[in-house]
Design a protein around this motif. Structure first.
Motif, PDB file in Angstrom:
ATOM      1  N   MET A 134      28.050  32.548  45.068  1.00  0.00           N
ATOM      2  CA  MET A 134      26.979  33.470  44.705  1.00  0.00           C
ATOM      3  C   MET A 134      26.459  34.151  45.955  1.00  0.00           C
ATOM      4  SD  MET A 134      26.485  33.563  41.467  1.00  0.00           S
ATOM      5  CE  MET A 134      24.912  34.421  41.463  1.00  0.00           C
ATOM      6  N   VAL A 135      26.126  35.426  45.813  1.00  0.00           N
ATOM      7  CA  VAL A 135      25.568  36.185  46.925  1.00  0.00           C
ATOM      8  C   VAL A 135      24.048  36.059  46.883  1.00  0.00           C
ATOM      9  CG1 VAL A 135      25.404  38.450  48.022  1.00  0.00           C
ATOM     10  CG2 VAL A 135      27.488  37.822  46.752  1.00  0.00           C
ATOM     11  N   ASP A 136      23.491  35.547  47.960  1.00  0.00           N
ATOM     12  CA  ASP A 136      22.034  35.460  48.119  1.00  0.00           C
ATOM     13  C   ASP A 136      21.601  36.672  48.927  1.00  0.00           C
ATOM     14  OD1 ASP A 136      19.416  34.940  48.762  1.00  0.00           O
ATOM     15  OD2 ASP A 136      19.834  33.132  49.940  1.00  0.00           O
ATOM     16  N   VAL A 137      21.047  37.695  48.236  1.00  0.00           N
ATOM     17  CA  VAL A 137      20.734  38.937  48.931  1.00  0.00           C
ATOM     18  C   VAL A 137      19.554  38.771  49.888  1.00  0.00           C
ATOM     19  CG1 VAL A 137      21.705  40.401  47.126  1.00  0.00           C
ATOM     20  CG2 VAL A 137      19.290  39.762  47.018  1.00  0.00           C
ATOM     21  N   ALA A 138      18.635  37.893  49.556  1.00  0.00           N
ATOM     22  CA  ALA A 138      17.472  37.706  50.426  1.00  0.00           C
ATOM     23  C   ALA A 138      17.887  37.043  51.745  1.00  0.00           C
ATOM     24  CB  ALA A 138      16.409  36.877  49.727  1.00  0.00           C
ATOM     25  N   GLY A 139      18.736  36.023  51.640  1.00  0.00           N
ATOM     26  CA  GLY A 139      19.163  35.328  52.841  1.00  0.00           C
ATOM     27  C   GLY A 139      20.424  35.884  53.463  1.00  0.00           C
ATOM     28  N   ARG A 140      21.015  36.919  52.812  1.00  0.00           N
ATOM     29  CA  ARG A 140      22.276  37.489  53.288  1.00  0.00           C
ATOM     30  C   ARG A 140      23.283  36.371  53.545  1.00  0.00           C
ATOM     31  NH1 ARG A 140      22.203  42.682  55.110  1.00  0.00           N
ATOM     32  NH2 ARG A 140      23.743  42.242  56.756  1.00  0.00           N
ATOM     33  N   ALA A 141      23.465  35.535  52.511  1.00  0.00           N
ATOM     34  CA  ALA A 141      24.326  34.364  52.654  1.00  0.00           C
ATOM     35  C   ALA A 141      25.071  34.103  51.347  1.00  0.00           C
ATOM     36  CB  ALA A 141      23.480  33.143  53.034  1.00  0.00           C
ATOM     37  N   TYR A 142      26.057  33.216  51.415  1.00  0.00           N
ATOM     38  CA  TYR A 142      26.845  32.810  50.260  1.00  0.00           C
ATOM     39  C   TYR A 142      26.644  31.318  50.020  1.00  0.00           C
ATOM     40  CZ  TYR A 142      29.578  37.110  49.608  1.00  0.00           C
ATOM     41  OH  TYR A 142      29.968  38.390  49.304  1.00  0.00           O
ATOM     42  N   ARG A 143      26.635  30.938  48.735  1.00  0.00           N
ATOM     43  CA  ARG A 143      26.579  29.526  48.364  1.00  0.00           C
ATOM     44  C   ARG A 143      27.492  29.321  47.167  1.00  0.00           C
ATOM     45  NH1 ARG A 143      24.013  29.265  43.608  1.00  0.00           N
ATOM     46  NH2 ARG A 143      22.362  30.756  43.111  1.00  0.00           N
ATOM     47  N   GLU A 144      27.816  28.091  46.842  1.00  0.00           N
ATOM     48  CA  GLU A 144      28.703  27.826  45.720  1.00  0.00           C
ATOM     49  C   GLU A 144      28.014  28.167  44.397  1.00  0.00           C
ATOM     50  OE1 GLU A 144      30.421  23.922  45.787  1.00  0.00           O
ATOM     51  OE2 GLU A 144      31.914  24.553  47.265  1.00  0.00           O
ATOM     52  N   SER A 145      28.787  28.696  43.466  1.00  0.00           N
ATOM     53  CA  SER A 145      28.253  29.089  42.157  1.00  0.00           C
ATOM     54  C   SER A 145      28.139  27.876  41.244  1.00  0.00           C
ATOM     55  CB  SER A 145      29.156  30.144  41.517  1.00  0.00           C
ATOM     56  OG  SER A 145      30.511  29.740  41.534  1.00  0.00           O
ATOM     57  N   THR A 146      27.179  27.939  40.326  1.00  0.00           N
ATOM     58  CA  THR A 146      26.892  26.830  39.412  1.00  0.00           C
ATOM     59  C   THR A 146      26.918  27.301  37.965  1.00  0.00           C
ATOM     60  OG1 THR A 146      24.492  27.198  39.320  1.00  0.00           O
ATOM     61  CG2 THR A 146      25.340  25.890  41.176  1.00  0.00           C
ATOM     62  N   VAL A 147      26.864  26.346  37.049  1.00  0.00           N
ATOM     63  CA  VAL A 147      26.835  26.691  35.634  1.00  0.00           C
ATOM     64  C   VAL A 147      25.540  27.427  35.282  1.00  0.00           C
ATOM     65  CG1 VAL A 147      25.834  24.507  34.813  1.00  0.00           C
ATOM     66  CG2 VAL A 147      27.350  25.827  33.313  1.00  0.00           C
ATOM     67  N   GLN A 148      24.447  27.113  35.980  1.00  0.00           N
ATOM     68  CA  GLN A 148      23.201  27.848  35.749  1.00  0.00           C
ATOM     69  C   GLN A 148      23.357  29.308  36.166  1.00  0.00           C
ATOM     70  OE1 GLN A 148      20.108  26.520  34.347  1.00  0.00           O
ATOM     71  NE2 GLN A 148      19.915  28.758  34.122  1.00  0.00           N
ATOM     72  N   ASP A 149      24.038  29.549  37.282  1.00  0.00           N
ATOM     73  CA  ASP A 149      24.303  30.926  37.707  1.00  0.00           C
ATOM     74  C   ASP A 149      25.103  31.676  36.638  1.00  0.00           C
ATOM     75  OD1 ASP A 149      23.086  30.609  40.252  1.00  0.00           O
ATOM     76  OD2 ASP A 149      24.929  29.716  41.043  1.00  0.00           O
ATOM     77  N   LEU A 150      26.075  31.004  36.064  1.00  0.00           N
ATOM     78  CA  LEU A 150      26.897  31.627  35.026  1.00  0.00           C
ATOM     79  C   LEU A 150      26.052  31.969  33.806  1.00  0.00           C
ATOM     80  CD1 LEU A 150      29.665  32.445  33.924  1.00  0.00           C
ATOM     81  CD2 LEU A 150      30.022  30.052  33.257  1.00  0.00           C
TER      82      LEU A 150
END
Length: 512
Positions: A134-150
């Motif tokens: 997932m793209v974190d626009v505030a932190g300008r960073a990437y993290r692993e995607s989750t079922v909640q994100d989906l």
């Protein structure tokens, strides 16, 4: 005594109220399923050559690694199994199966309002992909995607007018068991939207339980089969020119279960497909024609989407590139081949190689989305939210993509030319009898909603107005809209009895 409102102010107030109201479908400037096809990157002679070359490839090269069941199905229909283990297909066999293939396909939503007619060159935009971050626009960073994100992506897509379907855009990396991930993917998507959903199965053995879950959601197997609202995105081939054995077994199970299938060929030009645009299209067409034979030998007329998805490659680095002009031409050329065969088809458009929703993302997303739509592509997959060459998904970018696709759809709609739009009488009245401009005329006001697409987040104010409004930021506003959507209850949520039955049968990871 209160002075009565003037006719002018009353009329203006009424017009403002009218413009604020939701538009009925008959006057919306853009809508799902508008007909494209005005852009034709290939001449008729070039289309014929691609078709003829694809037939030669199937007849002379064929495809390897079909499962035993697939070999039985296709050889019974007339395919030839060589001593080298490759299945070959004569032009006559391909033509016979094309004649049996489903053409006037409607993909159902759980809500019939979202049904998509894929006949002709009707254009629809939606999500897709299997991003792992997932793209974190505030932190300008990437993290692993989750079922909640989906689930959140499904909820956001549900309320966006120009996102017409939701194919799973990311992988639920927080669910380590593949069976549970497949089942929770279906749950998370369908609990978030009643638009059509596309999903994948990581193993053929997971299909039966996936169908059982869909029967519970639909209200029974008969209801599901009458209106299948989820399709199987199936990478049935491993380019170049090999069947993906387990995916083919999954496809067979989905067909038996009444699920539409996306026949997905995703070669990379220069790596797993020829580096030339024409060659990559030939291979994708040949592989998908093999899929047409497979499906229609098993069940004639089963709903299937001709999913030619050749991707570009940056030959300097070997990195995948999805936002290039070459990618736009690959997908547009494929759309023209779909129209040649008269089959419902899909390809990629709207994904970006940029890591964030920035200017690079904007030009890449618009270029490929506009050309895909103008070419009459039925299903434009990955049209919003996808970054980093399909590795990252961004909720804010999905929201911004709704504005972008609105403008792309306006290009698809094109220019209407008739007595009213030629506007000679307007010109005569304004120039000879009127104020010398068209602002505020009945004709202008009467068509301002019918002809124009207005961005929800895009800012068209003057620099002075922009400063007076404290310099609104596009990404900040997109995040605010995301939060507003996710702070409301999902309109697609299941009724309590259905949800309880699902949770009693399956290990659902989302909270109730």
């Amino acid at each position: 005594m209160t002075a009565p409102l003037s006719r002018r102010s009353g009329g203006r107030a009424a017009r403002v109220a009218s413009r604020a109201a939701a538009l009925s479908d008959d006057i919306r400037p853009v809508r799902p399923g508008m007909t494209g096809g005005k852009f034709r990157p290939l001449t008729d002679a070039q289309v014929d050559r691609i078709h003829a070359t694809a037939l030669l490839a199937l007849d002379e090269i064929g495809l390897a690694d079909a499962p035993t069941s697939g070999i039985e199905i296709m050889t019974a229909a007339g395919a030839r199994l060589g001593d080298d283990g490759r299945l070959r297909f004569s032009p006559a066999l391909v033509e016979d199966m094309l004649a049996k293939a489903c053409r006037d396909l409607t993909l159902c939503g759980r809500d019939p309002r979202f049904d998509m007619d894929l006949s002709g060159q009707r254009v629809h935009y939606g999500t897709a992909g299997a991003a792992v971050h997932m793209v974190d626009v505030a932190g300008r960073a990437y993290r692993e995607s989750t079922v909640q994100d989906l689930h959140d992506a499904a909820r956001i897509a549900h309320v966006l007018d120009n996102i017409h379907f939701l194919q799973r855009p990311m992988v639920a990396r927080d669910i380590t068991d593949n069976r549970e991930m497949d089942l929770n993917t279906i749950y998370a998507c369908c609990a978030g939207t009643t638009k059509h959903v596309g999903t994948s199965f990581s193993d053929p053995s997971h299909v039966a339980e996936g169908l059982e879950l869909l029967h519970l959601i639909a209200g029974g197997e008969d209801a599901w089969r009458a209106r299948p609202f989820v399709s199987n995105s199936n990478c049935f081939v491993v380019p170049p020119m090999k069947f993906a054995t387990e995916s083919c077994e999954t496809m067979e199970s989905c067909i038996r279960g009444g699920m539409p299938v996306l026949l997905l060929s995703a070669g990379m030009a220069g790596a797993t497909a020829p580096s030339t645009i024409a060659g990559a299209i030939v291979q994708a067409v040949a592989e998908c024609l093999a899929g047409v034979v497979y499906v229609n030998a098993m069940k004639p007329g089963h709903p299937a989407i001709f999913g030619t998805w050749p991707f570009g490659l940056d030959l300097r680095s070997g990195a995948m590139t999805v936002g290039s002009g070459e990618q736009a031409l690959l997908s547009s050329g494929c759309a023209q081949m779909h129209a040649f065969y008269g089959l419902p088809g899909g390809a990629t458009g709207g994904a970006s190689d940029s890591k964030l929703p920035d200017m690079q993302a904007g030009w890449e997303q618009m270029c490929t989305n506009v050309m895909a739509g103008l070419s009459g592509l039925n299903m434009v997959y990955e049209a919003a939210g996808m970054h980093a060459s399909l590795l990252g998904f961004c909720h804010e970018s999905l929201i911004l993509g709704d504005d972008l696709i609105g403008q792309a759809l306006r290009c698809v709609r094109g220019i209407e030319v008739d007595d009213e739009t030629l506007a000679l009488e307007q010109m005569r009245d304004v120039c000879l009898n009127g104020p010398g401009h068209y602002l505020g005329t009945d004709a202008t006001l009467g068509r301002m909603q019918r002809d124009h697409v207005y961005p929800k987040l895009g800012n068209r104010s003057s620099p002075k107005e922009w400063e007076e409004k404290e310099k609104p930021d596009l990404l900040v506003n997109a995040t605010a809209r995301k939060d507003a959507i996710l702070n409301s209850r999902s309109a697609a949520r299941f009724d309590p009895a259905t949800d309880a039955a699902i949770r009693a049968r399956f290990n659902i990871h989302l909270p109730a």
